[in-house]
Design a protein around this motif. Structure first.
Motif, PDB file in Angstrom:
ATOM      1  N   LYS A 207       0.846  -1.198   0.000  1.00  0.00           N
ATOM      2  CA  LYS A 207       0.000   0.000   0.000  1.00  0.00           C
ATOM      3  C   LYS A 207       0.884   1.252   0.000  1.00  0.00           C
ATOM      4  O   LYS A 207       1.919   1.287   0.642  1.00  0.00           O
ATOM      5  N   ALA A 208       0.463   2.272  -0.728  1.00  0.00           N
ATOM      6  CA  ALA A 208       1.246   3.505  -0.826  1.00  0.00           C
ATOM      7  C   ALA A 208       1.021   4.366   0.404  1.00  0.00           C
ATOM      8  O   ALA A 208       0.272   5.316   0.389  1.00  0.00           O
ATOM      9  N   ASP A 209       1.632   3.960   1.481  1.00  0.00           N
ATOM     10  CA  ASP A 209       1.465   4.721   2.728  1.00  0.00           C
ATOM     11  C   ASP A 209       2.692   4.499   3.593  1.00  0.00           C
ATOM     12  O   ASP A 209       2.859   3.441   4.176  1.00  0.00           O
ATOM     13  N   ALA A 210       3.572   5.491   3.646  1.00  0.00           N
ATOM     14  CA  ALA A 210       4.821   5.318   4.395  1.00  0.00           C
ATOM     15  C   ALA A 210       4.575   5.462   5.877  1.00  0.00           C
ATOM     16  O   ALA A 210       3.696   6.190   6.281  1.00  0.00           O
TER      17      ALA A 210
ATOM     18  N   TYR B 268      14.955  11.499   6.923  1.00  0.00           N
ATOM     19  CA  TYR B 268      15.379  10.963   5.622  1.00  0.00           C
ATOM     20  C   TYR B 268      16.634  11.663   5.119  1.00  0.00           C
ATOM     21  O   TYR B 268      16.944  12.769   5.536  1.00  0.00           O
TER      22      TYR B 268
ATOM     23  N   GLN C  58      11.118   7.695  -1.934  1.00  0.00           N
ATOM     24  CA  GLN C  58       9.791   7.559  -1.316  1.00  0.00           C
ATOM     25  C   GLN C  58       8.730   8.266  -2.159  1.00  0.00           C
ATOM     26  O   GLN C  58       7.656   7.731  -2.405  1.00  0.00           O
TER      27      GLN C  58
ATOM     28  N   PHE D  62       7.865   5.651  -5.284  1.00  0.00           N
ATOM     29  CA  PHE D  62       6.884   4.844  -4.554  1.00  0.00           C
ATOM     30  C   PHE D  62       5.594   5.591  -4.243  1.00  0.00           C
ATOM     31  O   PHE D  62       4.618   4.989  -3.822  1.00  0.00           O
ATOM     32  N   GLY D  63       5.593   6.922  -4.427  1.00  0.00           N
ATOM     33  CA  GLY D  63       4.375   7.686  -4.174  1.00  0.00           C
ATOM     34  C   GLY D  63       3.924   7.642  -2.731  1.00  0.00           C
ATOM     35  O   GLY D  63       2.735   7.735  -2.430  1.00  0.00           O
ATOM     36  N   HIS D  64       4.866   7.469  -1.817  1.00  0.00           N
ATOM     37  CA  HIS D  64       4.495   7.426  -0.399  1.00  0.00           C
ATOM     38  C   HIS D  64       4.226   8.831   0.136  1.00  0.00           C
ATOM     39  O   HIS D  64       4.831   9.803  -0.326  1.00  0.00           O
ATOM     40  N   ARG D  65       3.371   8.915   1.133  1.00  0.00           N
ATOM     41  CA  ARG D  65       3.148  10.189   1.820  1.00  0.00           C
ATOM     42  C   ARG D  65       4.302  10.432   2.800  1.00  0.00           C
ATOM     43  O   ARG D  65       4.833   9.499   3.385  1.00  0.00           O
ATOM     44  N   ILE D  66       4.671  11.677   2.974  1.00  0.00           N
ATOM     45  CA  ILE D  66       5.815  11.995   3.813  1.00  0.00           C
ATOM     46  C   ILE D  66       5.391  12.639   5.129  1.00  0.00           C
ATOM     47  O   ILE D  66       5.523  12.044   6.184  1.00  0.00           O
TER      48      ILE D  66
END
Lengths: 470, 412
Positions: A467-470, B136, B144, B148-152
């Motif tokens: 899932k795209a959620d770090a 980071y 990221q 990966f398109g992750h939220r920061i």
């Protein structure tokens, strides 16, 4: 997230162990070898997530314990028990040996006394060497060493795998792991004790206090006023793996009245560690590192091994030891309240854990808990733990393993050479990690020199199941 | 069960330098390139902004487009390109390689190290405090966000004010994160003025000069950083949920160090001559492993330089003559190439590259050997911290290859 609160609680338990650190997990493992309903409760969402994860990671011979103390006996016995168990389940251990280095005449003159103390602790293998021999063994030591005492049996071990192995085996034997459940109150009844937790009450006949930094508070809940935990912070530097050839054994200072002092040690993961400091705090949650601590480490390190300080630091961290006003462990059973206290277990608790667990079982039996051994034939084989030591074959170098499953040939964390197969296995294991720290303790992922520069995003994705959620 | 593969040239690293080397050599030699990531292209893959490719391709592309272009050219060249293949050890010119399809041993006549560089993370900079999530390097941040398109997070402090620091600000903005402060250890006058000003105007990011982050605060997630102002000695806490540690480069030199190649003290890069030969015959190095860090197109130009040297080595396998070390002094922290050998070509673009700790407007670079000055060149460009300082190679024209080490310093 894992099943922190959704695990079934077959109540009442026969015994609940409070504290899933190395000691509590060892006790739960031991007790789950009998016909008992065992619960292992911890406030944290993972096992070994407080003091046990930030240990100096030495498997002690117990040569410098206080002769005649309970700690001396349990460390001595635990050294052998954990050494054997490690070989059986795959906990990384390296038999490096240790060298106590005397830097002044006072320390030099203390060496024969330490050898005699070792003897009194049942460890006769130490021997003294002169300055030339010290530098032959450890040519990178700073100038000025006068001599040393060799302790051939001191070893390095993986503290993370140790706790995890105990808890995994306990769980496999039927113990119920209740993580993320802080115990907020105790009510001792005639037959049953009720533990209040944030996620509802837990009912049990017997309670074992292995709560580490919280062990005195829990003890007070049973009406005692016999010890106070003073969190003693130890800060450490972990140096780059390229430094590992600089140090061949554990380099100990000669202990003084102020404690064991700052050491330099290889780690089981192929790094070199400098630390720990020793600073008494009041905040039991303060595991931050400090400018003062770093300065002290650099000053001490500059004497012991100046070359090391010029090298790259991979990590720094702080751990809290559960120090008390007593020089020995506080171990006592209260048959009337069906309560066993394992308090004030400091850094040596890693080594003594299995012996402590055996001792705990004996005390409980003596106090009236019936221990019916499960016959050998019904016992499960101990778990085989994932190997994260530097010495030995890791999956990335195992041709057969990769041939059978390409995921073991796909390196995700380059610095630590952790493969996707290992991360997948950890996530599917009986006690899965819930964050990067937990995954790092099971696989080493993100614990290397780049600290996630290359792999952090991918590791987060794997942790989050894509899932795209770090 | 280890597969043995023989090749004339093994290239370790599939970024701009390694790919360009592969493309340049593929027509004349059997080339195997090993890349540990699943995709070719290296760092430009996640540097999602314009400005790539000018010096090597004479065009301007975004980082990802540039990475694709270089990877495409390498693939067309006929070089063997192996991804998800990590070199985990080596012995002379035998490499141990892990891949999902099995373990390989690669035997090569020539090896080119093109393993690049990365930023020092917080721990390596020895910054104390808590160990919360949300810390980071720029490299991880861009991974990221862009791959990966992750939220920061929401509010970031960026540590550093170099080119890459502004690149981090761009990425943060792309990810919807507000940069609340940028810190720079340097006095205001020494910052990379044009970029800093443009950044300040374009993004409205406040830059605190003469400051360092001295502590990271937060139990689970970053809650703030403690910032020390060196001019007043005062500290203050800046609330944020994200900290980006930028710049402070270190080459990925693990393999070079394991082989025992001498490293340059200032950069920790392997020592090479202008032909990009290391001290070990048949082992070469190229790209930001040598100069952490120059722009990607300059790393790529190293690839052409090293390809010519490798061709020479394949033809005669002659061990190079002994060389003279070039030792940077004063504000010069490192210089590459750091070895002058007789009979070597001009360095890439006829210039040495270096890194300085202080700003100098129009410096004169002075070379001294055996107690006397042997060269001096005034550059029409400044020497500024946080970016490559280019030094015309003419300053070394009079080096005596049999003499003692050459000291390179800045005057003016």
């Amino acid at each position: 997230m894992n099943s922190v609160t959704s695990a079934p609680t077959p109540e009442p338990f026969d015994v609940v162990v409070i504290g899933a650190g190395v000691v509590g997990s060892a006790v739960a493992r031991q007790l789950s070898g009998y016909r008992l309903r065992v619960g292992l409760v911890d406030a944290r969402p993972d096992v070994g997530d407080v003091t046990s994860k930030a240990n100096t990671a030495i498997l002690h011979t117990g040569f410098d314990a206080k002769p005649g103390s309970l700690e001396s006996r349990l460390v001595h016995d635990g050294y052998r028990l954990l050494g054997d168990y490690a070989a059986q389940v795959g906990i990384p251990v390296e038999r490096t040996g240790a060298l106590l280095v005397a830097w002044n005449s006072e320390q030099f003159e203390a060496l024969p006394g330490l050898a005699a103390k070792a003897q009194a602790n049942g460890y006769a293998e130490t021997f003294q060497i002169d300055a030339d021999e010290v530098y032959q063994r450890e040519p990178r030591l700073g100038p000025g060493a006068l001599g040393g005492l060799v302790v051939p049996g001191e070893s390095i071990i993986c503290p993370w795998t140790t706790t995890l192995a105990y808890a995994t085996e306990a769980k496999a034997r039927g113990a119920v792991l209740l993580l993320g459940r802080r115990v907020t109150g105790i009510e001792v009844g005639a037959e049953l004790t009720t533990l209040a937790t944030e996620a509802g009450p837990i009912s049990t006949r017997w309670v074992v206090n292995a709560a580490g930094l919280g062990s005195d508070h829990l003890d007070q809940a049973f009406g005692y006023q016999r010890f106070t935990v003073t969190p003693r912070r130890g800060e450490l530097f972990v140096f780059d793996k390229l430094t590992r050839p600089m140090v061949s054994e554990i380099l100990l200072p000669v202990p003084s009245a102020k404690g064991k002092g700052v050491l330099i040690s290889p780690t089981i993961y192929g790094n070199v560690m400098l630390g720990p400091t020793a600073e008494d705090l009041t905040d039991r949650t303060d595991t931050s590192t400090s400018a003062g601590g770093f300065a002290e480490l650099l000053a001490k390190g500059a004497t012991i091994m100046p070359e090391l300080l010029a090298q790259e630091v991979t990590a720094s961290y702080a751990g809290l030891r559960a120090a008390t006003e007593h020089s020995d462990y506080v171990v006592d059973v209260d048959p009337a309240q069906r309560y066993l206290c394992l308090g004030g277990i400091r850094s040596t608790g890693l080594t003594s854990s299995m012996a402590l667990a055996v001792h705990a079982a004996e005390l409980l039996a003596g106090a009236g808990l019936e221990l019916a051994e499960i016959p050998e034939a019904e016992m499960l084989a101990p778990p085989r733990m994932a190997w994260i030591g530097q010495v030995g074959t890791r999956p990335f170098a195992d041709a057969d393993k990769i041939a059978a499953d390409p995921a073991y040939g796909e390196i995700v964390c380059f610095c630590e050479r952790v493969t996707r197969g290992e991360i997948r296995d950890a996530l599917a294991s009986p006690i899965p990690p819930i964050d990067r720290g937990g995954l790092g303790r099971r696989t080493r992922a993100t614990n290397g020199r780049c600290q996630g520069f290359f792999c952090g995003a991918r590791v987060d994705e794997l942790l989050n199941g894509g899932k795209a959620d770090a | 069960m280890r597969e043995l593969r023989k090749t004339q040239v093994a290239i370790i690293g599939g970024g701009p330098a390694g790919l360009t080397t592969a493309t340049s050599l593929a027509g004349v030699a059997d080339v195997l390139l090993l890349e540990r990531e699943a995709e070719l292209g290296g760092i430009p893959r996640h540097s999602n902004h314009w400005g790539y490719g000018w010096r090597d391709l004479r065009t301007v592309l975004t980082g990802p487009a540039y990475a694709r272009r270089l990877a495409g050219k390498a693939a067309e060249s006929g070089a063997h390109l192996l991804t998800s293949a990590m070199v985990t050890g080596w012995d002379e010119r035998r490499l141990e390689v892990t891949t999902p399809t099995g373990l390989l041993t690669v035997e090569a006549d020539a090896i080119v190290l093109a393993t690049g560089a990365r930023e020092r993370p917080r721990a390596a900079r020895r910054i104390p405090g808590d160990r919360p999530a949300g810390v980071y390097t720029t490299g991880e941040l861009q991974n990221q966000v862009h791959l990966f398109g992750h939220r920061i997070g929401q509010r970031a402090v960026v540590v550093g004010s170099e080119l890459v620091s502004w690149s981090a600000v761009l990425t943060l903005r792309h990810a919807g994160v507000k940069t609340v402060l940028m810190t720079s250890a340097r006095p205001a006058a020494e910052t990379y003025a044009a970029v800093a000003l443009a950044g300040r105007v374009a993004f409205g990011v406040p830059v605190a000069t003469h400051t360092t982050v001295t502590r990271v605060i937060g139990k689970g997630r970053v809650e703030g950083v403690e910032v020390l102002d060196h001019s007043t000695g005062q500290t203050r806490v800046v609330a944020c949920d994200t900290v980006i540690f930028t710049a402070d480069w270190i080459p990925d030199h693990e393999l070079a160090a394991q082989l025992g190649l001498p490293l340059q003290p200032g950069s920790l890069a392997p020592l090479v001559d202008a032909a990009l030969r290391t001290e070990l015959p048949g082992v070469f190095a190229a790209g930001n492993l040598l100069h952490p860090v120059d722009t990607a197109d300059n790393a790529a130009l190293d690839g052409r330089q090293v390809a010519a040297s490798v061709r020479g080595w394949l033809a005669d396998q002659a061990a190079p003559a002994a060389g003279v070390r070039v030792e940077p002094t004063g504000p010069l922290l490192w210089v590459a190439p750091g070895l002058v050998r007789p009979g070597t070509p001009q360095p890439v673009r006829g210039r040495l590259v270096g890194w300085v700790s202080e700003y100098r407007r129009f410096p004169t670079v002075v070379a001294r050997q055996d107690g006397k000055q042997i060269g001096s060149v005034r550059t029409p460009w400044p020497a500024a911290p946080g970016r490559i300082f280019r030094i015309p190679n003419a300053v070394l024209a009079e080096v005596n290859p049999a003499g003692s080490p050459v000291q390179l310093s800045l005057a003016g």
